[in-house]
Design a protein around this motif. Structure first.
Motif, PDB file in Angstrom:
ATOM      1  N   GLY A 172     -25.375 -20.794  18.446  1.00  0.00           N
ATOM      2  CA  GLY A 172     -24.762 -21.246  17.198  1.00  0.00           C
ATOM      3  C   GLY A 172     -25.444 -20.663  15.977  1.00  0.00           C
ATOM      4  N   VAL A 173     -26.762 -20.670  15.982  1.00  0.00           N
ATOM      5  CA  VAL A 173     -27.505 -20.105  14.846  1.00  0.00           C
ATOM      6  C   VAL A 173     -27.271 -18.597  14.768  1.00  0.00           C
ATOM      7  CG1 VAL A 173     -29.805 -19.669  13.904  1.00  0.00           C
ATOM      8  CG2 VAL A 173     -29.245 -21.918  14.836  1.00  0.00           C
ATOM      9  N   ALA A 174     -27.314 -17.919  15.919  1.00  0.00           N
ATOM     10  CA  ALA A 174     -27.091 -16.474  15.916  1.00  0.00           C
ATOM     11  C   ALA A 174     -25.702 -16.130  15.405  1.00  0.00           C
ATOM     12  CB  ALA A 174     -27.288 -15.916  17.331  1.00  0.00           C
ATOM     13  N   SER A 175     -24.708 -16.892  15.820  1.00  0.00           N
ATOM     14  CA  SER A 175     -23.333 -16.609  15.413  1.00  0.00           C
ATOM     15  C   SER A 175     -23.116 -16.866  13.931  1.00  0.00           C
ATOM     16  CB  SER A 175     -22.354 -17.465  16.233  1.00  0.00           C
ATOM     17  OG  SER A 175     -22.446 -17.145  17.605  1.00  0.00           O
ATOM     18  N   LEU A 176     -23.621 -17.988  13.440  1.00  0.00           N
ATOM     19  CA  LEU A 176     -23.385 -18.365  12.044  1.00  0.00           C
ATOM     20  C   LEU A 176     -24.208 -17.546  11.057  1.00  0.00           C
ATOM     21  CD1 LEU A 176     -23.230 -22.251  12.359  1.00  0.00           C
ATOM     22  CD2 LEU A 176     -21.344 -20.730  11.763  1.00  0.00           C
ATOM     23  N   PHE A 177     -25.469 -17.309  11.408  1.00  0.00           N
ATOM     24  CA  PHE A 177     -26.387 -16.708  10.447  1.00  0.00           C
ATOM     25  C   PHE A 177     -26.555 -15.197  10.611  1.00  0.00           C
ATOM     26  CE2 PHE A 177     -27.359 -21.120  10.278  1.00  0.00           C
ATOM     27  CZ  PHE A 177     -27.801 -21.366   8.986  1.00  0.00           C
ATOM     28  N   ILE A 178     -26.255 -14.679  11.805  1.00  0.00           N
ATOM     29  CA  ILE A 178     -26.467 -13.252  12.037  1.00  0.00           C
ATOM     30  C   ILE A 178     -25.152 -12.532  12.268  1.00  0.00           C
ATOM     31  CG2 ILE A 178     -27.546 -11.554  13.561  1.00  0.00           C
ATOM     32  CD1 ILE A 178     -29.783 -13.578  14.049  1.00  0.00           C
ATOM     33  N   GLN A 179     -24.354 -13.007  13.214  1.00  0.00           N
ATOM     34  CA  GLN A 179     -23.088 -12.344  13.504  1.00  0.00           C
ATOM     35  C   GLN A 179     -22.105 -12.489  12.349  1.00  0.00           C
ATOM     36  OE1 GLN A 179     -21.827 -10.807  16.801  1.00  0.00           O
ATOM     37  NE2 GLN A 179     -23.995 -10.334  16.654  1.00  0.00           N
ATOM     38  N   GLU A 180     -21.932 -13.703  11.862  1.00  0.00           N
ATOM     39  CA  GLU A 180     -20.997 -13.934  10.761  1.00  0.00           C
ATOM     40  C   GLU A 180     -21.653 -13.679   9.407  1.00  0.00           C
ATOM     41  OE1 GLU A 180     -17.866 -14.433  11.127  1.00  0.00           O
ATOM     42  OE2 GLU A 180     -17.941 -14.562  13.301  1.00  0.00           O
ATOM     43  N   GLY A 181     -22.862 -14.216   9.223  1.00  0.00           N
ATOM     44  CA  GLY A 181     -23.613 -13.958   8.001  1.00  0.00           C
ATOM     45  C   GLY A 181     -23.275 -14.864   6.836  1.00  0.00           C
ATOM     46  N   ASN A 182     -22.160 -15.580   6.890  1.00  0.00           N
ATOM     47  CA  ASN A 182     -21.752 -16.404   5.752  1.00  0.00           C
ATOM     48  C   ASN A 182     -22.666 -17.597   5.534  1.00  0.00           C
ATOM     49  OD1 ASN A 182     -19.522 -14.753   5.256  1.00  0.00           O
ATOM     50  ND2 ASN A 182     -18.258 -15.855   6.717  1.00  0.00           N
ATOM     51  N   ALA A 183     -23.085 -18.222   6.627  1.00  0.00           N
ATOM     52  CA  ALA A 183     -23.919 -19.411   6.506  1.00  0.00           C
ATOM     53  C   ALA A 183     -25.259 -19.093   5.861  1.00  0.00           C
ATOM     54  CB  ALA A 183     -24.141 -20.049   7.882  1.00  0.00           C
ATOM     55  N   ALA A 184     -25.760 -17.883   6.088  1.00  0.00           N
ATOM     56  CA  ALA A 184     -27.061 -17.495   5.543  1.00  0.00           C
ATOM     57  C   ALA A 184     -27.074 -17.533   4.024  1.00  0.00           C
ATOM     58  CB  ALA A 184     -27.448 -16.112   6.046  1.00  0.00           C
TER      59      ALA A 184
END
Length: 226
Positions: free
Chosen positions: A178-190
């Motif tokens: 979940g963290v990898a997808s939101l913060f790295i793959q998608e980048g929007n959450a970061a």
């Protein structure tokens, strides 16, 4: 490495490395167009080989994608295993290194990671091929590293109070993904959270371990657990 912004340089083809050249081309195309946004012919063109050449190794694009996933899981499992290092120097510190290694792989190999965990694949879009790759020995090895970590962390609990270890390993994997997808793959959450992906994952996992009752008191008082 195949991260965004990195310039991809095609290897010169010679007999013996065609398969790897095609895999590199596929990873580049996945970054640009998504897992199912290119053809085997386009991969051949980017690799600098004839349209017929890929068929020496892959029956179609889906077979190429499956190999991207399978080989990705091999490297992924190796990174997790090296980070865990049999729980040395302590299970908790090794566990934290394991989480960082997970995110580092997602950051360093975004194309491989995307195909390894492709969730929107239908049968017509190569879903069966990728599902087979996610059940490969390499994928099982990656999960077994998390299972070993879960067992080491829960070992001090009374046997009657230990949660199902496979479930704990799955929780760890789910949170990491979940963290990898939101913060790295998608980048929007970061953009919305003033923390690095590593800090988000570490704090979340420590809260989870505290809930299980396996977090050492020293770690419970540390800054990451606050």
């Amino acid at each position: 490495m195949n991260g965004p912004g990195r310039r991809w340089q095609r290897r010169s083809y010679h007999h013996g490395n065609l398969k790897e050249v095609l895999l590199e081309a596929a990873r580049k195309l996945i970054e640009e167009h998504g897992a199912f946004g290119f053809s085997l012919t386009e991969a051949a063109r980017l690799a600098g080989v004839s349209p017929a050449a890929p068929y020496r190794h892959f029956r179609d694009r889906d077979a190429l994608l499956a190999e991207v996933a399978r080989s990705g899981f091999e490297r992924f499992a190796a990174r997790l295993d090296a980070a865990w290092n049999n729980g040395v120097p302590t299970p908790l510190s090794a566990f934290e290194a394991l989480g960082r290694a997970y995110l580092t792989f997602a950051r360093d190999e975004p194309a491989s990671y995307a195909v390894m965990f492709e969730t929107g694949a239908s049968t017509e879009e190569g879903g069966e091929a990728i599902q087979a790759a996610t059940s490969s020995p390499a994928a099982e090895k990656a999960f077994n590293v998390l299972l070993e970590a879960a067992a080491a962390l829960c070992r001090k609990l009374p046997e009657s109070e230990r949660p199902p270890l496979k479930l704990v390993a799955m929780h760890i994997w789910t949170m990491s993904h979940g963290v990898a997808s939101l913060f790295i793959q998608e980048g929007n959450a970061a953009k919305k959270v003033p923390l690095s992906p590593e800090e988000v994952l570490e704090s979340g996992l420590l809260i989870y371990l505290k809930g299980l009752g396996v977090l050492p008191e020293a770690a419970d008082e540390g800054p990451a657990a606050k």
